[in-house]
Design a protein around this motif. Structure first.
Motif, PDB file in Angstrom:
ATOM      1  N   PHE A 192       0.897  -1.335   0.069  1.00 25.94           N
ATOM      2  CA  PHE A 192      -0.023   0.218  -0.026  1.00 25.94           C
ATOM      3  C   PHE A 192       0.815   1.173  -0.107  1.00 25.94           C
ATOM      4  N   ALA A 193       1.882   1.063   0.753  1.00 30.17           N
ATOM      5  CA  ALA A 193       2.701   2.528   0.734  1.00 30.17           C
ATOM      6  C   ALA A 193       3.408   2.681  -0.782  1.00 30.17           C
ATOM      7  N   LEU A 194       3.559   1.702  -1.352  1.00 30.32           N
ATOM      8  CA  LEU A 194       4.086   1.880  -2.729  1.00 30.32           C
ATOM      9  C   LEU A 194       3.063   2.311  -3.588  1.00 30.32           C
ATOM     10  N   TYR A 195       1.770   1.780  -3.317  1.00 27.67           N
ATOM     11  CA  TYR A 195       0.801   2.236  -4.205  1.00 27.67           C
ATOM     12  C   TYR A 195       0.400   3.610  -3.949  1.00 27.67           C
ATOM     13  N   ALA A 196       0.234   4.052  -2.721  1.00 29.48           N
ATOM     14  CA  ALA A 196       0.146   5.592  -2.349  1.00 29.48           C
ATOM     15  C   ALA A 196       1.430   6.573  -2.997  1.00 29.48           C
ATOM     16  N   GLN A 197       2.771   5.870  -3.069  1.00 22.69           N
ATOM     17  CA  GLN A 197       3.608   6.804  -3.707  1.00 22.69           C
ATOM     18  C   GLN A 197       3.659   6.881  -5.199  1.00 22.69           C
ATOM     19  N   TYR A 198       3.311   5.774  -6.042  1.00 19.88           N
ATOM     20  CA  TYR A 198       3.628   5.541  -7.276  1.00 19.88           C
ATOM     21  C   TYR A 198       2.327   5.729  -7.947  1.00 19.88           C
ATOM     22  N   VAL A 199       0.881   5.353  -7.550  1.00 19.40           N
ATOM     23  CA  VAL A 199      -0.212   5.409  -7.902  1.00 19.40           C
ATOM     24  C   VAL A 199      -0.985   6.836  -7.720  1.00 19.40           C
ATOM     25  N   LEU A 200      -0.997   7.028  -6.155  1.00 19.76           N
ATOM     26  CA  LEU A 200      -1.638   8.325  -5.596  1.00 19.76           C
ATOM     27  C   LEU A 200      -0.874   9.396  -5.657  1.00 19.76           C
ATOM     28  N   LEU A 201       0.523   9.036  -6.111  1.00 19.42           N
ATOM     29  CA  LEU A 201       1.446  10.224  -6.163  1.00 19.42           C
ATOM     30  C   LEU A 201       1.713  10.917  -4.921  1.00 19.42           C
ATOM     31  N   LEU A 202       1.810  10.247  -3.732  1.00 19.24           N
ATOM     32  CA  LEU A 202       2.045  10.555  -2.453  1.00 19.24           C
ATOM     33  C   LEU A 202       3.563  10.544  -2.001  1.00 19.24           C
ATOM     34  N   ASN A 203       4.294  11.522  -2.192  1.00 19.34           N
ATOM     35  CA  ASN A 203       5.850  11.053  -2.029  1.00 19.34           C
ATOM     36  C   ASN A 203       5.984  11.024  -0.445  1.00 19.34           C
ATOM     37  N   PRO A 204       6.601  10.145   0.117  1.00 17.70           N
ATOM     38  CA  PRO A 204       6.826   9.855   1.580  1.00 17.70           C
ATOM     39  C   PRO A 204       7.806  11.006   2.195  1.00 17.70           C
ATOM     40  N   CYS A 205       7.562  11.400   3.177  1.00 21.47           N
ATOM     41  CA  CYS A 205       8.440  12.255   3.922  1.00 21.47           C
ATOM     42  C   CYS A 205       9.670  11.468   4.389  1.00 21.47           C
ATOM     43  N   PRO A 206      10.537  12.211   5.090  1.00 20.56           N
ATOM     44  CA  PRO A 206      11.647  11.430   5.978  1.00 20.56           C
ATOM     45  C   PRO A 206      11.062  10.467   7.101  1.00 20.56           C
ATOM     46  N   LEU A 207      10.191  10.980   7.769  1.00 21.90           N
ATOM     47  CA  LEU A 207       9.640   9.991   8.858  1.00 21.90           C
ATOM     48  C   LEU A 207       8.886   8.883   8.198  1.00 21.90           C
ATOM     49  N   CYS A 208       8.335   9.060   6.969  1.00 19.68           N
ATOM     50  CA  CYS A 208       7.403   7.830   6.492  1.00 19.68           C
ATOM     51  C   CYS A 208       8.670   7.229   5.818  1.00 19.68           C
ATOM     52  N   VAL A 209       9.644   7.426   5.380  1.00 18.90           N
ATOM     53  CA  VAL A 209      10.744   6.444   5.071  1.00 18.90           C
ATOM     54  C   VAL A 209      11.114   5.415   6.298  1.00 18.90           C
ATOM     55  N   PHE A 210      11.317   6.171   7.370  1.00 14.27           N
ATOM     56  CA  PHE A 210      11.696   5.301   8.699  1.00 14.27           C
ATOM     57  C   PHE A 210      10.661   4.211   8.928  1.00 14.27           C
ATOM     58  N   GLN A 211       9.335   4.752   8.813  1.00 13.49           N
ATOM     59  CA  GLN A 211       8.133   3.782   9.048  1.00 13.49           C
ATOM     60  C   GLN A 211       8.230   2.666   8.160  1.00 13.49           C
ATOM     61  N   ARG A 212       8.569   2.944   6.871  1.00 14.31           N
ATOM     62  CA  ARG A 212       8.940   2.033   5.983  1.00 14.31           C
ATOM     63  C   ARG A 212       9.999   1.016   6.296  1.00 14.31           C
ATOM     64  N   ILE A 213      10.927   1.538   6.708  1.00 16.61           N
ATOM     65  CA  ILE A 213      12.066   0.750   7.260  1.00 16.61           C
ATOM     66  C   ILE A 213      11.558  -0.219   8.481  1.00 16.61           C
ATOM     67  N   ALA A 214      11.094   0.198   9.469  1.00 17.18           N
ATOM     68  CA  ALA A 214      10.525  -0.399  10.443  1.00 17.18           C
ATOM     69  C   ALA A 214       9.520  -1.553   9.921  1.00 17.18           C
ATOM     70  N   THR A 215       8.584  -1.096   9.019  1.00 17.69           N
ATOM     71  CA  THR A 215       7.643  -2.170   8.468  1.00 17.69           C
ATOM     72  C   THR A 215       8.348  -3.325   7.604  1.00 17.69           C
ATOM     73  N   ILE A 216       9.508  -3.105   6.766  1.00 21.40           N
ATOM     74  CA  ILE A 216      10.277  -4.043   6.144  1.00 21.40           C
ATOM     75  C   ILE A 216      11.115  -4.904   7.271  1.00 21.40           C
ATOM     76  N   LEU A 217      11.582  -4.263   8.289  1.00 15.23           N
ATOM     77  CA  LEU A 217      12.469  -4.858   9.291  1.00 15.23           C
ATOM     78  C   LEU A 217      11.459  -6.112   9.961  1.00 15.23           C
ATOM     79  N   LEU A 218      10.356  -5.546  10.619  1.00 15.82           N
ATOM     80  CA  LEU A 218       9.350  -6.371  11.280  1.00 15.82           C
ATOM     81  C   LEU A 218       9.048  -7.625  10.212  1.00 15.82           C
ATOM     82  N   GLY A 219       8.804  -7.227   8.917  1.00 18.07           N
ATOM     83  CA  GLY A 219       8.339  -8.169   7.949  1.00 18.07           C
ATOM     84  C   GLY A 219       9.459  -9.342   7.713  1.00 18.07           C
ATOM     85  N   LEU A 220      10.920  -8.936   7.999  1.00 23.22           N
ATOM     86  CA  LEU A 220      11.915  -9.645   7.924  1.00 23.22           C
ATOM     87  C   LEU A 220      12.089 -10.736   9.217  1.00 23.22           C
TER      88      LEU A 220
END
Length: 163
Positions: A23-51
């Protein structure tokens, strides 16, 4: 009713994290909502949790390993919830209290020492305080708190429970 195996629930946690990233990638590339720096860290945390969930699911640990994975879930989910909580705080500030917009994430990471860069990022900026998307009245970082918080609680319970 029997509870699914630890392995299966850990793999389900991995899939949930990947759905959040999808959904984050959909929001970025389809809805054109570029992530702010804090969004990037939330994505990193989500990926780490997934791993963590993926490795725990593939490993299918015993009692000691389950404790380790529960601790790693606490760290990854806690980091993400903490960053998202700070993000929600910035979004709730009155307009006159919002920090001014600063340089972008890439510029900060390329031009500042690591700890200086992290300090600037977590200070937040005007772009982090702007709410550009809502679902049921809640902003995206609020949904990240709900998602990572729920997955964190489920992951801790799953990895600490008796087999």
């Amino acid at each position: 009713m029997t509870v699914p195996s630890k392995r299966l629930l850990n793999l389900a946690g991995f899939l949930a994290c990947m759905a959040m990233m999808g959904f984050a990638l959909y929001a970025q590339y389809v809805l054109l909502l570029n992530p702010c720096p804090l969004c990037v860290f939330q994505r990193i945390a989500t990926i780490l949790l997934g791993l963590v969930f993926l490795v725990a699911g593939l490993h299918d640990p015993g009692k000691a390993g389950g404790r380790l994975y529960a601790l790693l879930v606490v760290v990854a989910a806690g980091f993400g919830v903490g960053v998202a909580g700070w993000h929600v705080h910035l979004q709730s500030l009155p307009a006159d209290k919002v920090p001014s917009c600063g340089p972008g994430f890439e510029y900060i990471m390329e031009n500042f020492a690591l700890f200086d860069a992290l300090g600037l990022i977590f200070q937040g900026s005007g772009e982090c305080a702007e709410v550009v998307w809502r679902l049921l009245g809640l902003s995206m970082p609020t949904w990240v708190i709900i998602g990572l918080g729920g997955l964190g609680i489920a992951g801790i319970w799953n990895n600490l429970r008796a087999s």
